[in-house]
Design a protein around this motif. Structure first.
Motif, PDB file in Angstrom:
ATOM      1  N   MET A   1       0.783  -1.295  -0.084  1.00  0.00           N
ATOM      2  CA  MET A   1      -0.062   0.069  -0.087  1.00  0.00           C
ATOM      3  C   MET A   1       0.926   1.383   0.140  1.00  0.00           C
ATOM      4  N   GLU A 116     -20.149  27.677 -24.084  1.00  0.00           N
ATOM      5  CA  GLU A 116     -18.713  27.151 -24.182  1.00  0.00           C
ATOM      6  C   GLU A 116     -17.602  28.004 -23.526  1.00  0.00           C
ATOM      7  N   PHE A 141     -15.505  22.140  -7.417  1.00  0.00           N
ATOM      8  CA  PHE A 141     -14.173  21.970  -7.026  1.00  0.00           C
ATOM      9  C   PHE A 141     -13.455  22.851  -7.890  1.00  0.00           C
ATOM     10  N   THR A 142     -13.833  23.257  -9.100  1.00  0.00           N
ATOM     11  CA  THR A 142     -13.167  23.795 -10.124  1.00  0.00           C
ATOM     12  C   THR A 142     -12.833  25.342  -9.794  1.00  0.00           C
ATOM     13  N   SER A 148      -7.348  24.732 -13.985  1.00  0.00           N
ATOM     14  CA  SER A 148      -8.118  23.435 -14.425  1.00  0.00           C
ATOM     15  C   SER A 148      -9.291  23.749 -15.470  1.00  0.00           C
ATOM     16  N   THR A 149      -9.490  25.194 -15.329  1.00  0.00           N
ATOM     17  CA  THR A 149     -10.506  25.405 -16.405  1.00  0.00           C
ATOM     18  C   THR A 149     -10.258  25.557 -17.755  1.00  0.00           C
ATOM     19  N   ARG A 150      -8.968  25.901 -18.147  1.00  0.00           N
ATOM     20  CA  ARG A 150      -8.563  25.816 -19.355  1.00  0.00           C
ATOM     21  C   ARG A 150      -7.626  24.450 -19.744  1.00  0.00           C
ATOM     22  N   ASN A 151      -7.164  24.121 -20.974  1.00  0.00           N
ATOM     23  CA  ASN A 151      -6.622  22.936 -21.052  1.00  0.00           C
ATOM     24  C   ASN A 151      -5.028  23.536 -21.215  1.00  0.00           C
ATOM     25  N   PHE A 152      -4.204  22.466 -20.791  1.00  0.00           N
ATOM     26  CA  PHE A 152      -2.876  22.876 -20.840  1.00  0.00           C
ATOM     27  C   PHE A 152      -2.170  23.590 -21.920  1.00  0.00           C
TER      28      PHE A 152
ATOM     29  N   ILE B   6     -11.924  17.532 -12.306  1.00  0.00           N
ATOM     30  CA  ILE B   6     -11.116  17.662 -11.216  1.00  0.00           C
ATOM     31  C   ILE B   6     -11.338  17.181  -9.719  1.00  0.00           C
ATOM     32  N   GLU B   7     -12.746  17.257  -9.766  1.00  0.00           N
ATOM     33  CA  GLU B   7     -13.395  16.763  -8.462  1.00  0.00           C
ATOM     34  C   GLU B   7     -13.100  15.484  -8.202  1.00  0.00           C
ATOM     35  N   PHE B  10      -9.651  14.403  -6.536  1.00  0.00           N
ATOM     36  CA  PHE B  10      -9.595  14.566  -5.383  1.00  0.00           C
ATOM     37  C   PHE B  10     -10.467  13.579  -4.379  1.00  0.00           C
ATOM     38  N   PHE B  16      -9.994   5.960  -1.785  1.00  0.00           N
ATOM     39  CA  PHE B  16      -8.983   5.039  -1.790  1.00  0.00           C
ATOM     40  C   PHE B  16      -8.314   4.912  -0.413  1.00  0.00           C
ATOM     41  N   LEU B  17      -7.715   5.886  -0.031  1.00  0.00           N
ATOM     42  CA  LEU B  17      -6.871   5.966   1.415  1.00  0.00           C
ATOM     43  C   LEU B  17      -7.629   5.651   2.492  1.00  0.00           C
ATOM     44  N   TRP B  20      -8.770   1.808   2.500  1.00  0.00           N
ATOM     45  CA  TRP B  20      -7.731   0.782   2.651  1.00  0.00           C
ATOM     46  C   TRP B  20      -7.009   1.000   4.009  1.00  0.00           C
ATOM     47  N   CYS B  44     -24.079  14.179  -6.080  1.00  0.00           N
ATOM     48  CA  CYS B  44     -23.357  15.352  -6.381  1.00  0.00           C
ATOM     49  C   CYS B  44     -23.761  15.515  -7.944  1.00  0.00           C
ATOM     50  N   LEU B 194      -4.582   1.193 -12.053  1.00  0.00           N
ATOM     51  CA  LEU B 194      -4.283   2.641 -12.515  1.00  0.00           C
ATOM     52  C   LEU B 194      -3.848   2.778 -14.019  1.00  0.00           C
ATOM     53  N   LEU B 198      -5.524   5.154 -16.454  1.00  0.00           N
ATOM     54  CA  LEU B 198      -4.772   6.166 -17.635  1.00  0.00           C
ATOM     55  C   LEU B 198      -5.219   5.640 -18.904  1.00  0.00           C
ATOM     56  N   TYR B 465      -6.796  18.206 -21.828  1.00  0.00           N
ATOM     57  CA  TYR B 465      -7.788  18.243 -20.781  1.00  0.00           C
ATOM     58  C   TYR B 465      -8.402  19.646 -20.830  1.00  0.00           C
ATOM     59  N   GLY B 466      -9.871  19.621 -20.626  1.00  0.00           N
ATOM     60  CA  GLY B 466     -10.254  21.128 -20.650  1.00  0.00           C
ATOM     61  C   GLY B 466     -11.288  21.314 -21.533  1.00  0.00           C
ATOM     62  N   GLN B 467     -11.615  20.475 -22.529  1.00  0.00           N
ATOM     63  CA  GLN B 467     -12.475  20.493 -23.863  1.00  0.00           C
ATOM     64  C   GLN B 467     -13.865  20.675 -23.295  1.00  0.00           C
ATOM     65  N   ASP B 468     -14.014  19.860 -22.231  1.00  0.00           N
ATOM     66  CA  ASP B 468     -15.358  19.703 -21.501  1.00  0.00           C
ATOM     67  C   ASP B 468     -16.590  19.457 -22.163  1.00  0.00           C
TER      68      ASP B 468
END
Lengths: 308, 476
Positions: A1, A116, A141-142, A148-152, B6-7, B10, B16-17, B20, B44, B194, B198, B465-468
């Motif tokens: 673990m 959008e 949470f955003t 995290s609201t925009r992409n990388f 993102i939620e 977290f 998980f923690l 276990w 939620c 994991l 991924l 990420y972020g294209q929503d």
């Protein structure tokens, strides 16, 4: 673990660092929203005209060319939903407001709440301008992680721009968008108009929700003796010819109806105004800074006549 | 709370923690903890629908005991449960569909009905948890399982958060034994989980969401593009829906595995299928097998006359289409797939390809390429109905697609996205004999290379990420 946790943390460490760097960037580097939020309190006592609306007003109306002290509270993609939130938050804080300018037009009147653009901009209003945004869930949470609201890709571009130019702020001390200069102007206006017309078309002709918002703003202004100017900002001929004419007509009728029903409302339709040529535009539907000077003077004259 | 938000990044590590480290003493504790977090996860989305979920759970839990204990009224209780469950689906999912069609039928015969539509929000996951409940009740009725004594265990079976909102549709016979026995931490399973998460994120964020941008552009304005671009739209949509839904399933399976629970495999490399029968054995397996076990076989399955067999297959495809949503487009989608399937059934070819494709010489490679490509294209064309808002839209799409402009170079040819899709397919092809493509992929590489490879995938996820775009199957 414990081995799994250690390995995962080790694996994610570089990404965490990048994420933290982006987050620090968002929290520390000034942008249009934070700059406006910092500037506005200094204008509470002096400002007499407030400009709301989207990028058409942000880039199209320069407070410098208004006779009365004016502040531009418009933002890129600021829908009527956010206009109302911004209005409700600030209107009582400004002591001497005589007139407000709202842009009611093709790109705004049928706009829904979660476009959008506003899916990420809404967090900016809440974080940088301390506004209560009902479309943000309490458990979302955003709002705590703006990167995290925009992409990388976008985050990286913003950081690179900051490193290159030293700022990512596009507005001056009066809230006016200064970035659409003639030098940066888009070359192929006609082609841009075709793309823009397609991208902004939502095929919606139900304006009810936004009319309720406008009416609520008008009612509040009426109680405070404030004039409301509904402006349909100028656009290039390619753009105005490309949009749905029936919808355009209905928008004009809606504005005229609002004028008829409310004594404190005036309507200025500049969509096909002959004083503006395609040379005045930065792109298909945004004035460049010179065009904005011209437009600001036209709106200023219109307001002066109404405030006599 | 979506898996790609993102939620969740977290929420899940915390779960998980705690799971276990704190709630690991016995199976009761483990289940109670998972149940609480599952309800929280569901709330939620919309806490009001938690009551509907609770009602459904309590109803099926009680009826299962009634069925088990009853000597003379087993069937009556079974039908009562089926009817109530289907009523839920009917009201929340299909009510307006029936009202609208009833109204249109009356109008066709010259009546002017004054009908209304109800403003009903579709509760998240209702199609999935209703089917969970039904499978449990039917299995108890058929004495395949005994009713569960613990309400917590049963509630967890229905509402386990990884599968609650978009499947896989689990079976009591498969999942309940996992739930009822204590889970022990297993390093290799955790790492495997994991890896599957991924790969699921790559599918969703890199493949599906990138394709979605172009798919939306094309499907929203089909009259603006050439026939060849519309073909491109249909192809990209196939990759979008696969990346989206199988990506979700991978994340769900990986998440559950990390918590010590094995879920049913939902996808098994469907785009390498050589015929439509194989495709449906590899696509949304948990739904196909649900219909097979609870509709097709009770109707008689392949026993009886040819016509009875055809009827049974027809019923399954139509129900499967209709399960996706209250729209004629889904019904037609089901019907088209039935038509694709029919020749295989008539010529008894529907069980020709039971194992994954493995060509071993040039001739079989060429034949396989042709079979796989033609199956993929047939599926992609049928999916035009799946993606279109109405039958009229789909017909217009086809009309435009099969015009002379079909033979021009498409205006929309996203090279980068197609490049990613190609690489994605290569990895899927290499890993096609495993549970998921990344299960053993790169395992025999040197560790630094393997880690670097995972890192590239992780960076791609961050990059895109972020294209929503929401998960497509949430609407079902």
């Amino acid at each position: 673990m414990n081995t799994v946790i250690k390995k995962v943390l080790l694996y994610l460490m570089p990404l965490f660092l990048v994420f933290i760097a982006f987050e620090l960037f968002y929290q520390l580097v000034p942008n249009d929203y934070s700059v406006k939020n910092a500037t506005i309190p200094k204008k509470y006592d002096s400002t007499e005209i407030l400009i709301f609306g989207n990028s058409h007003n942000f880039y199209g109306l320069n407070p410098k060319y208004f006779d009365k002290p004016t502040y531009n509270l418009a933002h890129i993609s600021q829908s009527l939903y956010f206009d109302k939130i911004v209005f409700d938050n600030y209107i009582d804080k400004f002591k001497n407001i005589k007139c407000i300018i709202l842009n009611v037009e093709y790109t705004s009147l049928s706009e829904i709440v979660d476009t959008e653009e506003n899916k990420w901009r809404k967090y900016y209003y809440q974080t940088y301008m301390n506004l209560e945004v009902p479309s943000i869930n309490k458990y979302d949470f955003t709002k705590y992680f703006l990167s995290s609201t925009r992409n990388f890709n976008v985050n990286t571009k913003l950081v690179l721009r900051y490193l290159k130019e030293g700022t990512i702020v596009d507005c001056d001390q009066n809230g006016f968008g200064i970035n659409y200069t003639k030098a940066k102007k888009i070359a192929l206006l006609k082609k841009d108009a075709l793309t823009r017309v397609k991208s902004i078309e939502d095929n919606l002709i139900n304006f009810d929700d936004n009319i309720v918002r406008i009416q609520s703003i008008i009612d509040t202004c009426q109680k405070r003796g404030i004039k409301v100017i509904l402006v349909n900002m100028p656009v290039s001929s390619y753009f105005s010819e490309g949009v749905n004419q029936l919808k355009q007509k209905r928008i004009q009728e809606t504005c005229s109806k609002l004028v008829r029903n409310n004594y404190n409302v005036s309507y200025l339709n500049l969509v096909k105004d002959k004083r503006f040529t395609n040379d005045d535009f930065f792109d298909a539907d945004h004035l460049d800074t010179d065009g904005a000077t011209k437009c600001s003077k036209v709106v200023n004259t219109f307001i002066n006549e109404r405030l006599k | 709370m979506l898996f790609n938000k993102i939620e969740f990044a977290f929420f899940f590590p915390l779960v998980f923690l705690l799971y276990w480290y704190l709630f690991n003493k016995n199976v009761k504790q483990q289940n109670l903890f998972l149940l609480v977090v599952s309800f929280f996860f569901f709330a939620c989305f919309d806490w009001r629908f938690l009551f509907l979920l609770l009602f459904s759970i309590i109803l099926d839990f009680s009826i299962a005991h009634k069925i088990y204990n009853s000597k003379h009224h087993k069937k009556r209780w079974l039908w009562f449960s089926i009817l109530v469950n289907l009523c839920f689906l009917g009201v929340f999912k299909y009510c307006n569909f029936f009202i609208d069609n009833f109204s249109e039928t009356l109008s066709f015969f010259g009546f002017k009905p004054n009908v209304w539509s109800l403003q009903i929000i579709l509760p998240v996951g209702i199609s999935f948890y209703t089917f969970h409940g039904l499978s449990y009740i039917i299995d108890v009725y058929k004495s395949k399982i005994k009713p569960v004594e613990s309400l917590v265990d049963y509630s967890l079976f229905v509402s386990f958060f990884p599968l609650l909102v978009a499947g896989p549709i689990e079976r009591a016979t498969h999942l309940l034994p996992h739930i009822q026995s204590k889970r022990h931490f297993d390093y290799s399973k955790t790492v495997d989980g994991l890896r599957q998460i991924l790969w699921g994120l790559v599918k969703k964020i890199v493949i599906a969401d990138s394709c979605a941008t172009y798919v939306n552009l094309i499907f929203d304005n089909p009259d603006e593009y050439s026939g060849s671009s519309l073909v491109m739209g249909a192809i990209l949509f196939s990759f979008q829906i696969y990346g989206d839904f199988s990506g979700y399933s991978d994340i769900a399976l990986g998440t559950a595995r990390m918590l010590g629970i094995e879920l049913l495999q939902n996808f098994s490399f469907p785009y390498f299928s050589r015929d439509i029968a194989e495709f449906w054995r590899r696509w949304h397996i948990s739904l196909s097998s649900w219909f097979r076990d609870y509709v097709y076989i009770p109707l008689g399955g392949s026993r009886g006359s040819k016509w009875q067999n055809i009827r049974n297959v027809f019923v399954v495809f139509m129900l499967s289409g209709f399960w996706h949503g209250a729209n004629w487009t889904f019904v037609i989608y089901g019907f088209i797939n039935f038509l694709y399937f029919l020749p295989l059934l008539l010529f008894r070819k529907n069980r020709d390809n039971l194992t994954i494709v493995n060509p071993n010489n040039l001739k079989s490679i060429l034949i396989t390429i042709f079979q796989v490509f033609s199956t993929f294209m047939l599926v992609s064309l049928a999916r035009v109905f799946f993606r279109s808002q109405s039958v009229g839209d789909a017909m217009m799409y086809f009309k435009r697609m099969f015009s002379s402009s079909l033979f021009t170079f498409p205006e929309i040819f996203p090279k980068t996205v197609l490049g990613y899709v190609f690489l994605f397919l290569c990895i899927e092809w290499i890993g096609r004999n495993d549970l998921f493509a990344l299960e053993k992929f790169a395992m025999n590489w040197k560790k630094p290379y393997r880690i670097a490879f995972y890192y590239v995938l992780t960076l791609l996820i961050f990059y895109f990420y972020g294209q929503d775009y929401q998960f497509l199957y949430f609407q079902f």
